[in-house]
Design an enzyme around this catalytic site. Structure first.
Site, mmCIF file in Angstrom:
data_model
loop_
_atom_site.group_PDB
_atom_site.id
_atom_site.type_symbol
_atom_site.label_atom_id
_atom_site.label_comp_id
_atom_site.label_asym_id
_atom_site.label_seq_id
_atom_site.Cartn_x
_atom_site.Cartn_y
_atom_site.Cartn_z
ATOM 1 N N GLY A 15 0.727 -1.287 0.123
ATOM 2 C CA GLY A 15 -0.152 -0.074 0.063
ATOM 3 C C GLY A 15 0.870 1.215 -0.186
ATOM 4 N N SER A 16 1.991 1.218 -0.794
ATOM 5 C CA SER A 16 2.813 2.492 -0.432
ATOM 6 C C SER A 16 2.095 3.744 -1.501
ATOM 7 C CB SER A 16 4.096 2.331 -1.170
ATOM 8 O OG SER A 16 4.259 1.858 -2.536
ATOM 9 N N ARG A 68 -16.911 -14.587 -9.023
ATOM 10 C CA ARG A 68 -16.291 -13.159 -9.171
ATOM 11 C C ARG A 68 -17.441 -12.002 -9.173
ATOM 12 N NH1 ARG A 68 -12.831 -10.316 -14.201
ATOM 13 N NH2 ARG A 68 -14.728 -9.897 -15.218
ATOM 14 N N ASN A 110 -6.520 3.392 -11.946
ATOM 15 C CA ASN A 110 -5.287 2.562 -11.665
ATOM 16 C C ASN A 110 -3.948 3.148 -12.063
ATOM 17 O OD1 ASN A 110 -4.263 -0.062 -10.863
ATOM 18 N ND2 ASN A 110 -3.716 -0.331 -12.824
ATOM 19 N N HIS A 112 -0.050 1.987 -12.714
ATOM 20 C CA HIS A 112 0.844 0.816 -13.239
ATOM 21 C C HIS A 112 2.166 1.192 -13.545
ATOM 22 C CE1 HIS A 112 1.442 -3.111 -15.082
ATOM 23 N NE2 HIS A 112 1.855 -2.529 -16.150
#
Length: 220
Positions: A15-16, A68, A110, A112
């Site tokens: 969780g940085s 899911r 997000n 990446h």
């Protein structure tokens, strides 16, 4: 501070990037706040970061659900109950389906660790080193059902240096991730960046570009 955009952050690991968002949200002039952190991994250190910041930390193990779809329905319900407006993936190791994304249409981000569309998926830094690229970096993008395929909002570039191993390159990229993600969250929370018809619309002027093109070591 009232009127701040409520974020839900999804995590699976240390969780940085969550910490970078928590630190940004602690500033009184930042236009967003983390309302809830949800992890699909009960041992994720990110949960401790949330608790230390006084943010609700929820464990929702995907393995506990029959499908899911069931997991994502429960996940969406947790976020809605917390009043979440924007969903930020921060090392969340699950693909999200169409139904979930429909609940938060155009409101899921997000980050990446590559210059997408290069090197999607796992071990992006290792992929970059194996291919011998000279520039690496990170990307913040809107999330779609694919693997790191959504519309790109902003990127930050770092050099790949002689002698780099995966750990060194990862650390250099992470420094830029921690700068870029809060910047993009600020832009979307204020409406300066949005998704329209599958394309990113920006009214942010040069703010994103300046960060995207700045190399570490240059004045920023």
């Amino acid at each position: 501070m009232s009127g701040r955009t409520k974020l839900g952050v999804l995590v699976s690991g240390s969780g940085s990037n969550l910490q970078a968002l928590l630190d940004a949200c602690a500033r009184p002039d930042f236009p967003a706040e983390v309302a809830v952190v949800v992890s699909n991994v009960p041992t994720a250190f990110a949960l401790e970061r949330a608790k230390k910041a006084g943010v609700a930390a929820v464990v929702l193990e995907h393995k506990a659900f029959g499908s899911r779809a069931d997991f994502e329905k429960a996940l969406a319900e947790k976020l809605v109950a917390a009043g979440v407006e924007w969903v930020c993936l921060a090392g969340f190791m699950r693909l999200l389906g169409v139904d979930f994304l429909g609940r938060f249409a155009g409101k899921v981000l997000n980050i990446h660790p590559s210059l997408l569309p290069a090197f999607p998926g796992l071990h992006a830094q290792r992929q970059a080193l194996e291919r011998g690229v000279k520039l690496a970096g990170c990307t913040v993008h809107f999330v779609d059902p694919g693997m790191d395929t959504g519309p790109i909002i902003a990127q930050a570039v770092v050099p790949v240096l002689p002698g780099d191993d995966e750990a060194a390159l990862t650390a250099r990229i992470l420094k830029e991730e921690h700068r870029l993600y809060p910047l993009v969250v600020k832009l979307v929370a204020t409406g300066a960046v949005r998704l329209e018809g599958g394309r990113v619309v920006s009214e942010a002027g040069p703010a994103v570009g300046e960060l995207s093109l700045r190399n570490p070591g240059e004045p920023g």
